[in-house]
Design a protein around this motif. Structure first.
Motif, PDB file in Angstrom:
ATOM      1  N   ASP A 133       5.323 -45.639 -21.137  1.00 21.19           N
ATOM      2  CA  ASP A 133       5.191 -44.184 -21.119  1.00 21.19           C
ATOM      3  C   ASP A 133       4.322 -43.741 -19.942  1.00 21.19           C
ATOM      4  N   ASN A 134       4.718 -42.630 -19.339  1.00 22.68           N
ATOM      5  CA  ASN A 134       3.987 -42.079 -18.203  1.00 22.68           C
ATOM      6  C   ASN A 134       3.741 -40.593 -18.413  1.00 22.68           C
ATOM      7  N   PHE A 135       2.562 -40.139 -18.019  1.00 20.78           N
ATOM      8  CA  PHE A 135       2.168 -38.751 -18.196  1.00 20.78           C
ATOM      9  C   PHE A 135       1.581 -38.226 -16.891  1.00 20.78           C
ATOM     10  N   LEU A 136       1.804 -36.937 -16.674  1.00 19.63           N
ATOM     11  CA  LEU A 136       1.299 -36.317 -15.454  1.00 19.63           C
ATOM     12  C   LEU A 136       0.751 -34.928 -15.775  1.00 19.63           C
ATOM     13  N   VAL A 137      -0.512 -34.725 -15.382  1.00 15.89           N
ATOM     14  CA  VAL A 137      -1.166 -33.432 -15.556  1.00 15.89           C
ATOM     15  C   VAL A 137      -1.455 -32.855 -14.183  1.00 15.89           C
ATOM     16  N   GLU A 138      -0.934 -31.650 -13.933  1.00 18.17           N
ATOM     17  CA  GLU A 138      -1.140 -30.991 -12.655  1.00 18.17           C
ATOM     18  C   GLU A 138      -1.527 -29.542 -12.898  1.00 18.17           C
ATOM     19  N   ARG A 139      -2.618 -29.116 -12.250  1.00 14.83           N
ATOM     20  CA  ARG A 139      -3.126 -27.761 -12.402  1.00 14.83           C
ATOM     21  C   ARG A 139      -3.371 -27.417 -13.867  1.00 14.83           C
ATOM     22  N   GLY A 140      -3.866 -28.406 -14.593  1.00 14.85           N
ATOM     23  CA  GLY A 140      -4.233 -28.193 -15.985  1.00 14.85           C
ATOM     24  C   GLY A 140      -3.095 -28.227 -16.968  1.00 14.85           C
ATOM     25  N   ALA A 141      -1.881 -28.485 -16.523  1.00 20.88           N
ATOM     26  CA  ALA A 141      -0.732 -28.487 -17.424  1.00 20.88           C
ATOM     27  C   ALA A 141      -0.044 -29.843 -17.398  1.00 20.88           C
ATOM     28  N   CYS A 142       0.364 -30.316 -18.580  1.00 26.54           N
ATOM     29  CA  CYS A 142       1.089 -31.579 -18.677  1.00 26.54           C
ATOM     30  C   CYS A 142       2.562 -31.308 -18.371  1.00 26.54           C
ATOM     31  N   LEU A 143       3.094 -31.973 -17.381  1.00 22.86           N
ATOM     32  CA  LEU A 143       4.468 -31.736 -16.960  1.00 22.86           C
ATOM     33  C   LEU A 143       5.433 -32.507 -17.846  1.00 22.86           C
ATOM     34  N   SER A 144       6.465 -31.806 -18.290  1.00 25.82           N
ATOM     35  CA  SER A 144       7.506 -32.450 -19.082  1.00 25.82           C
ATOM     36  C   SER A 144       8.717 -32.703 -18.192  1.00 25.82           C
ATOM     37  N   ASN A 145       9.561 -33.619 -18.617  1.00 28.33           N
ATOM     38  CA  ASN A 145      10.768 -33.969 -17.857  1.00 28.33           C
ATOM     39  C   ASN A 145      10.435 -34.383 -16.421  1.00 28.33           C
ATOM     40  N   ALA A 146       9.306 -35.072 -16.264  1.00 26.19           N
ATOM     41  CA  ALA A 146       8.899 -35.519 -14.929  1.00 26.19           C
ATOM     42  C   ALA A 146       8.505 -36.985 -14.970  1.00 26.19           C
ATOM     43  N   ASP A 147       9.240 -37.757 -15.787  1.00 22.30           N
ATOM     44  CA  ASP A 147       8.858 -39.144 -16.007  1.00 22.30           C
ATOM     45  C   ASP A 147       8.908 -39.960 -14.720  1.00 22.30           C
ATOM     46  N   GLU A 148       9.935 -39.766 -13.914  1.00 19.27           N
ATOM     47  CA  GLU A 148      10.047 -40.535 -12.678  1.00 19.27           C
ATOM     48  C   GLU A 148       8.903 -40.222 -11.720  1.00 19.27           C
ATOM     49  N   PHE A 149       8.600 -38.936 -11.576  1.00 19.69           N
ATOM     50  CA  PHE A 149       7.498 -38.547 -10.709  1.00 19.69           C
ATOM     51  C   PHE A 149       6.166 -39.028 -11.271  1.00 19.69           C
ATOM     52  N   ALA A 150       6.019 -38.960 -12.602  1.00 18.53           N
ATOM     53  CA  ALA A 150       4.781 -39.419 -13.234  1.00 18.53           C
ATOM     54  C   ALA A 150       4.588 -40.916 -13.018  1.00 18.53           C
ATOM     55  N   ARG A 151       5.688 -41.675 -13.134  1.00 14.66           N
ATOM     56  CA  ARG A 151       5.598 -43.128 -12.927  1.00 14.66           C
ATOM     57  C   ARG A 151       5.164 -43.436 -11.490  1.00 14.66           C
ATOM     58  N   ALA A 152       5.717 -42.722 -10.522  1.00 15.61           N
ATOM     59  CA  ALA A 152       5.327 -42.931  -9.131  1.00 15.61           C
ATOM     60  C   ALA A 152       3.871 -42.549  -8.905  1.00 15.61           C
ATOM     61  N   ALA A 153       3.431 -41.476  -9.574  1.00 21.81           N
ATOM     62  CA  ALA A 153       2.049 -41.017  -9.401  1.00 21.81           C
ATOM     63  C   ALA A 153       1.047 -42.022  -9.943  1.00 21.81           C
ATOM     64  N   THR A 154       1.401 -42.727 -11.018  1.00 19.72           N
ATOM     65  CA  THR A 154       0.466 -43.712 -11.571  1.00 19.72           C
ATOM     66  C   THR A 154       0.312 -44.925 -10.670  1.00 19.72           C
ATOM     67  N   GLN A 155       1.267 -45.138  -9.776  1.00 19.44           N
ATOM     68  CA  GLN A 155       1.239 -46.329  -8.932  1.00 19.44           C
ATOM     69  C   GLN A 155       0.578 -46.098  -7.575  1.00 19.44           C
ATOM     70  N   ILE A 156       0.121 -44.883  -7.321  1.00 25.00           N
ATOM     71  CA  ILE A 156      -0.579 -44.669  -6.062  1.00 25.00           C
ATOM     72  C   ILE A 156      -1.798 -45.576  -6.015  1.00 25.00           C
ATOM     73  N   GLY A 157      -2.027 -46.168  -4.864  1.00 27.43           N
ATOM     74  CA  GLY A 157      -3.129 -47.124  -4.753  1.00 27.43           C
ATOM     75  C   GLY A 157      -3.895 -46.968  -3.472  1.00 27.43           C
ATOM     76  N   ALA A 158      -4.992 -47.687  -3.386  1.00 20.75           N
ATOM     77  CA  ALA A 158      -5.841 -47.617  -2.202  1.00 20.75           C
ATOM     78  C   ALA A 158      -5.099 -48.056  -0.955  1.00 20.75           C
ATOM     79  N   GLY A 159      -4.210 -49.036  -1.109  1.00 21.74           N
ATOM     80  CA  GLY A 159      -3.477 -49.525   0.054  1.00 21.74           C
ATOM     81  C   GLY A 159      -2.637 -48.453   0.710  1.00 21.74           C
ATOM     82  N   SER A 160      -1.998 -47.595  -0.100  1.00 25.13           N
ATOM     83  CA  SER A 160      -1.162 -46.539   0.460  1.00 25.13           C
ATOM     84  C   SER A 160      -1.996 -45.438   1.094  1.00 25.13           C
ATOM     85  N   LEU A 161      -3.261 -45.330   0.704  1.00 25.49           N
ATOM     86  CA  LEU A 161      -4.134 -44.294   1.255  1.00 25.49           C
ATOM     87  C   LEU A 161      -4.907 -44.783   2.478  1.00 25.49           C
ATOM     88  N   VAL A 162      -5.608 -45.901   2.339  1.00 26.24           N
ATOM     89  CA  VAL A 162      -6.499 -46.340   3.422  1.00 26.24           C
ATOM     90  C   VAL A 162      -6.087 -47.677   4.026  1.00 26.24           C
TER      91      VAL A 162
END
Length: 272
Positions: A133-162
């Motif tokens: 299960d994956n969840f995404l909260v943006e601007r204080g609201a939990c987004l529904s029907n955004a499972d694919e985007f939520a899954r990608a958001a949970t995988q962001i890591g330091a390597g992709s940033l720095v």
């Protein structure tokens, strides 16, 4: 030649050979420069454990998924001017990431701010993975029907940033304690850096650079990665923007790993 004469002749040859040894350059010991010898002693006395004379972390969070639990923070900040118009510009992206291997759980809190990122106000999202299960909260609201985007958001890591460091060698400094871990410092060369958010063009220059890389061999993990880079006419935050303009200024990168072996309590975000 009698046996006595032969014996005396052999003794004479041995005596002569002994007296001549050391009179030629080939017989002399190889000299060593005192400064080189001093460096060798320092490197030997302060060497990290075997197999850690050099390290490689192209993504600074490499191999962390092999550890049971941890938390790290990432901070990437730029302050400078647009190179073409000399107008001040600022941008910052931070991430707080937690991981619990036993629960197959991961939590990412990602924040951005600054006009360099096209923002008038700071923005934040929270992404949580709990098993499948994956969840995404943006601007204080939990987004529904955004499972694919939520899954990608949970995988962001330091390597992709720095990014990270392709190869680094032990610096010869004594073992230290950083973030409650025994670490050794490694010398960082700019040409060995992997920087996904920094793009140099033919007109770019690196005006100054200073870097720190601290590794804990016990966990085969980077505990601290600090970079300060003064750039001229370069692109920054290139992977976070659809378009980018060249900038001149200072880029600061901070990465710290904490709580290795601890299992954070990661739950469904509030409102989901």
């Amino acid at each position: 030649m009698t046996r006595l004469t032969l014996l005396m002749f052999c003794c004479l040859l041995m005596f002569t050979a002994c007296r001549e040894r050391g009179l030629t350059l080939d017989d002399l010991p190889t000299p060593i420069t005192p400064s080189v010898r001093g460096t060798e002693i320092v490197l030997t006395e302060n060497a990290p454990p075997p197999n850690f004379g050099t390290v490689s972390f192209p993504n600074i969070d490499d191999r962390l998924l092999e550890l049971s639990g941890w938390r790290y923070t990432v901070d990437m900040e730029f302050d400078g001017v647009f190179a073409q118009v000399d107008r001040r510009v600022y941008g910052r992206a931070t991430a707080d990431v937690q991981y619990n291997q036993i629960a197959s759980a991961r939590r990412v809190v990602f924040k951005t701010e600054g006009d360099l990122l096209g923002l008038q106000e700071p923005e934040q999202y929270e992404a949580v993975q709990l098993g499948q299960d994956n969840f995404l909260v943006e601007r204080g609201a939990c987004l529904s029907n955004a499972d694919e985007f939520a899954r990608a958001a949970t995988q962001i890591g330091a390597g992709s940033l720095v990014g990270g460091v392709n190869v680094a060698s032990a610096s010869g400094q004594p073992q230290q304690r950083v973030n409650d871990e025994d670490v050794w410092r490694y010398a960082v060369n700019f040409d060995q850096l992997n920087l996904p958010q920094l793009t140099l063009n033919p007109d770019s220059q690196i005006l100054a650079f200073n870097g720190e890389l601290w590794v804990a061999p016990e966990h085969d993990a980077t505990i601290r990665y600090y970079m300060t880079i003064d750039v001229e006419n370069a692109l920054v935050f290139t992977n976070l923007l659809t378009t980018a303009l060249p900038v001149t200024g200072r880029l600061i990168i901070r990465y710290d790993l904490h709580d290795i072996g601890e299992l954070p309590n990661i739950s469904v975000p509030f409102g989901c």
